[in-house]
Design a protein around this motif. Structure first.
Motif, PDB file in Angstrom:
ATOM      1  N   SER A 135       0.836  -1.191   0.000  1.00 22.01           N
ATOM      2  CA  SER A 135       0.000   0.000   0.000  1.00 22.01           C
ATOM      3  C   SER A 135       0.876   1.248   0.000  1.00 22.01           C
ATOM      4  O   SER A 135       2.075   1.185   0.272  1.00 22.01           O
ATOM      5  CB  SER A 135      -0.890  -0.002   1.260  1.00 22.01           C
ATOM      6  OG  SER A 135      -1.842   1.041   1.173  1.00 22.01           O
ATOM      7  N   ASP A 136       0.238   2.369  -0.335  1.00 22.78           N
ATOM      8  CA  ASP A 136       0.885   3.679  -0.158  1.00 22.78           C
ATOM      9  C   ASP A 136       2.241   3.758  -0.849  1.00 22.78           C
ATOM     10  O   ASP A 136       3.249   4.092  -0.224  1.00 22.78           O
ATOM     11  CB  ASP A 136       0.983   4.010   1.347  1.00 22.78           C
ATOM     12  CG  ASP A 136      -0.408   4.158   1.964  1.00 22.78           C
ATOM     13  OD1 ASP A 136      -1.026   3.131   2.296  1.00 22.78           O
ATOM     14  OD2 ASP A 136      -0.882   5.307   2.052  1.00 22.78           O
ATOM     15  N   ILE A 137       2.226   3.459  -2.152  1.00 19.67           N
ATOM     16  CA  ILE A 137       3.492   3.542  -2.899  1.00 19.67           C
ATOM     17  C   ILE A 137       3.782   4.993  -3.280  1.00 19.67           C
ATOM     18  O   ILE A 137       4.924   5.357  -3.489  1.00 19.67           O
ATOM     19  CB  ILE A 137       3.498   2.602  -4.121  1.00 19.67           C
ATOM     20  CG1 ILE A 137       2.393   2.938  -5.120  1.00 19.67           C
ATOM     21  CG2 ILE A 137       3.408   1.153  -3.677  1.00 19.67           C
ATOM     22  CD1 ILE A 137       2.477   2.125  -6.417  1.00 19.67           C
ATOM     23  N   GLY A 185      -4.617   0.197   4.407  1.00 23.79           N
ATOM     24  CA  GLY A 185      -3.339   0.907   4.344  1.00 23.79           C
ATOM     25  C   GLY A 185      -3.489   2.244   5.037  1.00 23.79           C
ATOM     26  O   GLY A 185      -4.059   2.329   6.114  1.00 23.79           O
ATOM     27  N   HIS A 186      -2.999   3.289   4.406  1.00 20.61           N
ATOM     28  CA  HIS A 186      -3.221   4.696   4.759  1.00 20.61           C
ATOM     29  C   HIS A 186      -2.309   5.255   5.848  1.00 20.61           C
ATOM     30  O   HIS A 186      -1.771   6.351   5.691  1.00 20.61           O
ATOM     31  CB  HIS A 186      -4.680   4.956   5.128  1.00 20.61           C
ATOM     32  CG  HIS A 186      -4.975   6.402   5.423  1.00 20.61           C
ATOM     33  ND1 HIS A 186      -4.785   7.386   4.478  1.00 20.61           N
ATOM     34  CD2 HIS A 186      -5.406   7.026   6.548  1.00 20.61           C
ATOM     35  CE1 HIS A 186      -5.118   8.568   5.020  1.00 20.61           C
ATOM     36  NE2 HIS A 186      -5.481   8.371   6.264  1.00 20.61           N
ATOM     37  N   LYS A 187      -2.126   4.594   6.972  1.00 29.63           N
ATOM     38  CA  LYS A 187      -1.383   5.210   8.076  1.00 29.63           C
ATOM     39  C   LYS A 187       0.129   5.106   7.919  1.00 29.63           C
ATOM     40  O   LYS A 187       0.875   5.693   8.693  1.00 29.63           O
ATOM     41  CB  LYS A 187      -1.792   4.571   9.419  1.00 29.63           C
ATOM     42  CG  LYS A 187      -3.175   4.941   9.894  1.00 29.63           C
ATOM     43  CD  LYS A 187      -3.378   6.442  10.021  1.00 29.63           C
ATOM     44  CE  LYS A 187      -2.774   7.017  11.280  1.00 29.63           C
ATOM     45  NZ  LYS A 187      -3.181   8.427  11.486  1.00 29.63           N
ATOM     46  N   THR A 189      -9.924  -2.135   1.578  1.00 29.42           N
ATOM     47  CA  THR A 189     -10.202  -0.708   1.414  1.00 29.42           C
ATOM     48  C   THR A 189      -8.962   0.072   1.852  1.00 29.42           C
ATOM     49  O   THR A 189      -8.031  -0.507   2.413  1.00 29.42           O
ATOM     50  CB  THR A 189     -11.478  -0.300   2.190  1.00 29.42           C
ATOM     51  OG1 THR A 189     -11.960   0.934   1.680  1.00 29.42           O
ATOM     52  CG2 THR A 189     -11.222  -0.166   3.693  1.00 29.42           C
ATOM     53  N   HIS A 190      -8.933   1.370   1.588  1.00 31.56           N
ATOM     54  CA  HIS A 190      -7.709   2.118   1.890  1.00 31.56           C
ATOM     55  C   HIS A 190      -7.596   2.517   3.358  1.00 31.56           C
ATOM     56  O   HIS A 190      -6.590   2.260   4.015  1.00 31.56           O
ATOM     57  CB  HIS A 190      -7.630   3.367   1.006  1.00 31.56           C
ATOM     58  CG  HIS A 190      -6.422   4.214   1.295  1.00 31.56           C
ATOM     59  ND1 HIS A 190      -5.143   3.746   1.115  1.00 31.56           N
ATOM     60  CD2 HIS A 190      -6.290   5.478   1.796  1.00 31.56           C
ATOM     61  CE1 HIS A 190      -4.272   4.689   1.467  1.00 31.56           C
ATOM     62  NE2 HIS A 190      -4.945   5.747   1.885  1.00 31.56           N
ATOM     63  N   HIS A 191      -8.641   3.168   3.881  1.00 32.24           N
ATOM     64  CA  HIS A 191      -8.545   3.709   5.241  1.00 32.24           C
ATOM     65  C   HIS A 191      -8.676   2.602   6.293  1.00 32.24           C
ATOM     66  O   HIS A 191      -9.381   1.624   6.103  1.00 32.24           O
ATOM     67  CB  HIS A 191      -9.632   4.756   5.470  1.00 32.24           C
ATOM     68  CG  HIS A 191      -9.405   6.031   4.705  1.00 32.24           C
ATOM     69  ND1 HIS A 191      -9.719   6.138   3.361  1.00 32.24           N
ATOM     70  CD2 HIS A 191      -8.892   7.226   5.078  1.00 32.24           C
ATOM     71  CE1 HIS A 191      -9.411   7.374   2.947  1.00 32.24           C
ATOM     72  NE2 HIS A 191      -8.905   8.051   3.960  1.00 32.24           N
ATOM     73  N   GLY A 225      -4.217   1.278  -2.131  1.00 31.54           N
ATOM     74  CA  GLY A 225      -4.462   2.706  -2.301  1.00 31.54           C
ATOM     75  C   GLY A 225      -3.264   3.604  -2.061  1.00 31.54           C
ATOM     76  O   GLY A 225      -2.203   3.170  -1.617  1.00 31.54           O
ATOM     77  N   ASP A 226      -3.470   4.881  -2.390  1.00 31.93           N
ATOM     78  CA  ASP A 226      -2.384   5.870  -2.448  1.00 31.93           C
ATOM     79  C   ASP A 226      -1.289   5.403  -3.408  1.00 31.93           C
ATOM     80  O   ASP A 226      -0.113   5.250  -3.050  1.00 31.93           O
ATOM     81  CB  ASP A 226      -1.819   6.208  -1.051  1.00 31.93           C
ATOM     82  CG  ASP A 226      -2.723   7.158  -0.272  1.00 31.93           C
ATOM     83  OD1 ASP A 226      -3.765   7.576  -0.822  1.00 31.93           O
ATOM     84  OD2 ASP A 226      -2.387   7.484   0.879  1.00 31.93           O
ATOM     85  N   LEU A 227      -1.711   5.186  -4.643  1.00 26.94           N
ATOM     86  CA  LEU A 227      -0.766   4.849  -5.718  1.00 26.94           C
ATOM     87  C   LEU A 227       0.031   6.083  -6.094  1.00 26.94           C
ATOM     88  O   LEU A 227       1.170   5.985  -6.544  1.00 26.94           O
ATOM     89  CB  LEU A 227      -1.495   4.390  -6.986  1.00 26.94           C
ATOM     90  CG  LEU A 227      -2.773   3.577  -6.851  1.00 26.94           C
ATOM     91  CD1 LEU A 227      -3.355   3.318  -8.218  1.00 26.94           C
ATOM     92  CD2 LEU A 227      -2.463   2.306  -6.124  1.00 26.94           C
ATOM     93  N   GLY A 286      -6.807   5.412  -2.894  1.00 26.96           N
ATOM     94  CA  GLY A 286      -6.637   6.049  -1.593  1.00 26.96           C
ATOM     95  C   GLY A 286      -6.997   7.516  -1.666  1.00 26.96           C
ATOM     96  O   GLY A 286      -7.306   8.056  -2.744  1.00 26.96           O
ATOM     97  N   ASN A 287      -6.927   8.188  -0.517  1.00 26.98           N
ATOM     98  CA  ASN A 287      -7.288   9.609  -0.480  1.00 26.98           C
ATOM     99  C   ASN A 287      -6.399  10.439  -1.403  1.00 26.98           C
ATOM    100  O   ASN A 287      -6.877  11.374  -2.056  1.00 26.98           O
ATOM    101  CB  ASN A 287      -7.229  10.145   0.952  1.00 26.98           C
ATOM    102  CG  ASN A 287      -5.916   9.856   1.663  1.00 26.98           C
ATOM    103  OD1 ASN A 287      -5.478   8.711   1.690  1.00 26.98           O
ATOM    104  ND2 ASN A 287      -5.294  10.871   2.228  1.00 26.98           N
ATOM    105  N   HIS A 288      -5.121  10.096  -1.510  1.00 21.23           N
ATOM    106  CA  HIS A 288      -4.244  10.869  -2.400  1.00 21.23           C
ATOM    107  C   HIS A 288      -4.639  10.690  -3.864  1.00 21.23           C
ATOM    108  O   HIS A 288      -4.439  11.601  -4.676  1.00 21.23           O
ATOM    109  CB  HIS A 288      -2.781  10.450  -2.197  1.00 21.23           C
ATOM    110  CG  HIS A 288      -2.183  11.030  -0.960  1.00 21.23           C
ATOM    111  ND1 HIS A 288      -1.287  12.080  -0.976  1.00 21.23           N
ATOM    112  CD2 HIS A 288      -2.379  10.719   0.349  1.00 21.23           C
ATOM    113  CE1 HIS A 288      -0.953  12.388   0.266  1.00 21.23           C
ATOM    114  NE2 HIS A 288      -1.595  11.575   1.088  1.00 21.23           N
ATOM    115  N   ASP A 289      -5.186   9.523  -4.201  1.00 23.86           N
ATOM    116  CA  ASP A 289      -5.570   9.252  -5.594  1.00 23.86           C
ATOM    117  C   ASP A 289      -6.830  10.005  -6.000  1.00 23.86           C
ATOM    118  O   ASP A 289      -7.124  10.132  -7.193  1.00 23.86           O
ATOM    119  CB  ASP A 289      -5.770   7.747  -5.796  1.00 23.86           C
ATOM    120  CG  ASP A 289      -4.539   6.967  -5.393  1.00 23.86           C
ATOM    121  OD1 ASP A 289      -3.424   7.434  -5.702  1.00 23.86           O
ATOM    122  OD2 ASP A 289      -4.684   5.907  -4.759  1.00 23.86           O
TER     123      ASP A 289
HETATM  124 FE   FE2 Z   1      -3.902   7.533   2.535  1.00 29.21          FE
END
Ligand code: FE2
Ligand code: FE2
Length: 249
Positions: A8-10, A179-181, A141-143, A41-43, A71-74
């Motif tokens: 996650s979070d690449i 992921g996310h954190k 899911t991402h969060h 998420g957060d690709l 993710g939120n960044h995406d």
């Molecule tokens: Fe995130």
């Protein structure tokens, strides 16, 4: 037995992105030969078209099927339109022999907070209702759904985490991948195992954290999670007993 590589979070395009670690992650995937790679998420860093294009070039090199959730960044800068164009639906089902995955977008445009949302619950419930009785059920899911220790002030847990936890428990979900954190962690909740991936390929870690990924093995009676840190610190292994009746084939 099925195996999943969870990362996650690449954050491709970020000043924190470490391409040499993504090279090493791709090598690790080639070595592990998982049945599925889950990218939670957060690709990208800001959801911008050139960041999505670069992320797509990397992801196309992954030598295994990939299940991706944004993710939120995406979803910054209306980036979800690029996600859908390049990677397909933000809500999807993936089947392996004996393992059934449901992935849902938790991002909100230009917000860091996550939410699945009540309008999506019937789709998730229906998806799990269609899962074979004996299959292991996995939600992606991402969060994060539970607070993660060592992650600083709690801000972005799913806004509807309580309702989602109940929905997932009520539908016999065995494993949740998030992921996310940027902090890897494993929680047991009721009969469910919740695995939070750290950031796989950035130096945006917290405290003395290190980039990491997880390899997850399904065997009769148990799910085994190996958290791996690119040799930067010792690997960690967690074994979680499976509920009766869940049989990976
Ligand atoms: Fe995130
Ligand atoms: Fe992130």
């Amino acid at each position: 037995m099925p195996r999943v590589f969870h990362l996650s979070d690449i954050h491709v395009g970020s000043s924190h992105f470490l391409p040499e670690l993504l090279e090493r992650a791709i090598e690790a995937i080639a070595h592990e030969r998982p049945d599925l790679v889950v990218l939670a998420g957060d690709l990208t860093d800001k959801g911008l078209p050139h960041q999505y294009a670069e992320a797509k070039r990397w992801i196309d090199r992954i030598p295994a099927p990939v299940l991706i959730t944004p993710g939120n960044h995406d979803s910054r800068n209306v980036g979800y339109v690029h996600f859908e164009e390049l990677f397909g639906p933000r809500y999807r089902i993936h089947r392996l022999p004996g393992v059934y995955f449901v992935a849902a977008d938790s991002s909100e445009p230009d917000l860091d907070e996550g939410r699945i949302g009540r309008t999506i619950y019937p789709w998730i419930e229906e998806a799990f209702n269609r899962a074979p009785e004996a299959a292991i059920r996995v939600f992606v899911t991402h969060h994060h759904l539970l607070p993660v220790p060592g992650a600083g002030r709690e801000r972005n847990i799913l806004q509807d985490a309580g309702d989602m936890l109940k929905l997932l428990v009520d539908h016999g979900v065995d494993l949740v991948l998030t992921g996310h954190k940027h902090v890897p962690w494993v929680w047991r909740f009721e009969e469910m195992l919740i695995v939070n991936a750290g950031t796989a390929t950035t130096n945006r870690v917290r405290g003395k954290g290190q980039p990491s990924y997880a390899v997850i093995e399904f065997a009769p009676g148990a799910i085994t999670v190996h958290q791996r840190y690119f040799g930067l610190r010792p690997d960690e292994t967690f074994v979680h007993p499976l509920r009766k009746g869940a049989i990976p084939r």
